[in-house]
Scaffold this motif. Sequence first.
Motif, PDB file in Angstrom:
ATOM      1  N   PRO A  29      79.945  33.280  53.660  1.00 21.58           N
ATOM      2  CA  PRO A  29      81.150  33.894  54.218  1.00 21.58           C
ATOM      3  C   PRO A  29      82.387  33.705  53.335  1.00 21.58           C
ATOM      4  N   ASN A  30      83.240  34.723  53.363  1.00 23.24           N
ATOM      5  CA  ASN A  30      84.522  34.682  52.661  1.00 23.24           C
ATOM      6  C   ASN A  30      85.437  35.709  53.316  1.00 23.24           C
ATOM      7  N   TYR A  31      86.717  35.419  53.347  1.00 25.73           N
ATOM      8  CA  TYR A  31      87.651  36.304  54.051  1.00 25.73           C
ATOM      9  C   TYR A  31      87.765  37.678  53.414  1.00 25.73           C
ATOM     10  N   ILE A  32      87.371  37.811  52.142  1.00 29.50           N
ATOM     11  CA  ILE A  32      87.462  39.106  51.474  1.00 29.50           C
ATOM     12  C   ILE A  32      86.225  39.978  51.734  1.00 29.50           C
ATOM     13  N   ASN A  33      85.229  39.431  52.405  1.00 30.55           N
ATOM     14  CA  ASN A  33      84.000  40.169  52.659  1.00 30.55           C
ATOM     15  C   ASN A  33      84.146  41.107  53.848  1.00 30.55           C
ATOM     16  N   THR A  34      83.122  41.908  54.040  1.00 25.34           N
ATOM     17  CA  THR A  34      83.103  42.822  55.174  1.00 25.34           C
ATOM     18  C   THR A  34      82.696  42.104  56.451  1.00 25.34           C
ATOM     19  N   THR A  35      83.142  42.645  57.568  1.00 28.10           N
ATOM     20  CA  THR A  35      82.741  42.101  58.876  1.00 28.10           C
ATOM     21  C   THR A  35      81.535  42.858  59.416  1.00 28.10           C
ATOM     22  N   ASP A  66      78.582  39.866  60.121  1.00 27.59           N
ATOM     23  CA  ASP A  66      79.957  39.502  59.767  1.00 27.59           C
ATOM     24  C   ASP A  66      79.913  38.493  58.620  1.00 27.59           C
ATOM     25  N   GLN A  67      80.233  38.945  57.425  1.00 26.60           N
ATOM     26  CA  GLN A  67      80.200  38.067  56.255  1.00 26.60           C
ATOM     27  C   GLN A  67      81.504  37.306  56.042  1.00 26.60           C
ATOM     28  N   THR A  68      82.349  37.298  57.056  1.00 26.91           N
ATOM     29  CA  THR A  68      83.567  36.476  57.015  1.00 26.91           C
ATOM     30  C   THR A  68      83.446  35.266  57.943  1.00 26.91           C
ATOM     31  N   SER A 103      78.195  31.607  60.437  1.00 19.93           N
ATOM     32  CA  SER A 103      76.928  32.202  59.995  1.00 19.93           C
ATOM     33  C   SER A 103      76.568  31.794  58.577  1.00 19.93           C
ATOM     34  N   THR A 104      77.161  30.707  58.087  1.00 17.34           N
ATOM     35  CA  THR A 104      76.880  30.231  56.729  1.00 17.34           C
ATOM     36  C   THR A 104      75.413  29.812  56.588  1.00 17.34           C
ATOM     37  N   GLU A 161      87.673  49.541  54.084  1.00 16.83           N
ATOM     38  CA  GLU A 161      88.497  49.711  52.888  1.00 16.83           C
ATOM     39  C   GLU A 161      88.955  48.362  52.349  1.00 16.83           C
ATOM     40  N   GLY A 162      88.766  48.170  51.040  1.00 23.04           N
ATOM     41  CA  GLY A 162      89.198  46.938  50.391  1.00 23.04           C
ATOM     42  C   GLY A 162      88.292  45.751  50.638  1.00 23.04           C
ATOM     43  N   ARG A 163      87.153  45.992  51.277  1.00 23.57           N
ATOM     44  CA  ARG A 163      86.222  44.901  51.581  1.00 23.57           C
ATOM     45  C   ARG A 163      85.082  44.852  50.562  1.00 23.57           C
ATOM     46  N   ASN A 164      84.360  43.732  50.574  1.00 21.15           N
ATOM     47  CA  ASN A 164      83.209  43.541  49.697  1.00 21.15           C
ATOM     48  C   ASN A 164      81.983  43.191  50.526  1.00 21.15           C
ATOM     49  N   VAL A 165      80.809  43.500  49.974  1.00 25.41           N
ATOM     50  CA  VAL A 165      79.564  43.099  50.603  1.00 25.41           C
ATOM     51  C   VAL A 165      78.819  42.190  49.632  1.00 25.41           C
ATOM     52  N   VAL A 166      78.232  41.127  50.160  1.00 22.10           N
ATOM     53  CA  VAL A 166      77.589  40.099  49.347  1.00 22.10           C
ATOM     54  C   VAL A 166      76.080  40.148  49.567  1.00 22.10           C
ATOM     55  N   ALA A 167      75.330  40.082  48.470  1.00 23.25           N
ATOM     56  CA  ALA A 167      73.862  40.064  48.536  1.00 23.25           C
ATOM     57  C   ALA A 167      73.337  38.777  47.910  1.00 23.25           C
ATOM     58  N   ASP A 168      72.558  38.043  48.693  1.00 23.17           N
ATOM     59  CA  ASP A 168      71.956  36.808  48.191  1.00 23.17           C
ATOM     60  C   ASP A 168      70.468  36.810  48.557  1.00 23.17           C
TER      61      ASP A 168
END
Length: 230
Positions: free
Chosen positions: A138-144, A162-164, A168-169, A196-203
Amino acid sequence: RPLFFAGILARVGSYHIRPGLLDSCIRANRDRNVNGESFFFYEALRAEDNRRGDTLKATFYSQPALLPHRNRTIWRPKATIVNEDDLGVKRTGSWRQLNFPGFKPNFYMAADTGYSSISYTFDVPYSAWYDIFVYNIPNYINTTRAPYTVFAADDSSTILVDQTDAKSTGWYKLRSAYLTQGSHTIIRLDNKDIGEGRNVVADATMIMINRKLSSDLVISSVDKKNSLIK
């Protein structure tokens, strides 16, 4: 003797058992047909960069132990993990690898501009019900609303994560699904409608047999491939 396990004082206060003494204790047990130990406290195995635990794994505990009342069967096989940069992964669009700790060792990120997707293919070992997980950072810049699509044997569904949310870590369960044996694309993540302005993280991703839903699955420790009973 089959039910008896010797207690070994491995750590108390500042005391940690010497590796040489630990070796002697276990050899003394084996000489008397005692085939297991109980360590008090178990933190000693992790001390000094896993020095004692790694030594035991390479020597006395080099083979996995099976519970005797299960007739040499494995109750739940080890989970299958596919990392974001493994051979079974296909990426499209603009993903960038970030030099920050992920599952092993980093992760990818995609912005909301242009279409990007990542698909994970698994070698499913048995036809059975599985719990399906993704590793979340999770990070505040990620998508919800990161859209993970799960492809099961008979259906597909999209789960928004929700990746913020710090709650859910780590490993996050998407759903349970019936998967058939063989090589299949199980999970797809993209950046569609992430905001808009969000990011998605893949791990990393993972599948683990659900024993409650697949209670009739029996896997022998002698031959894991050929001892599947349905």
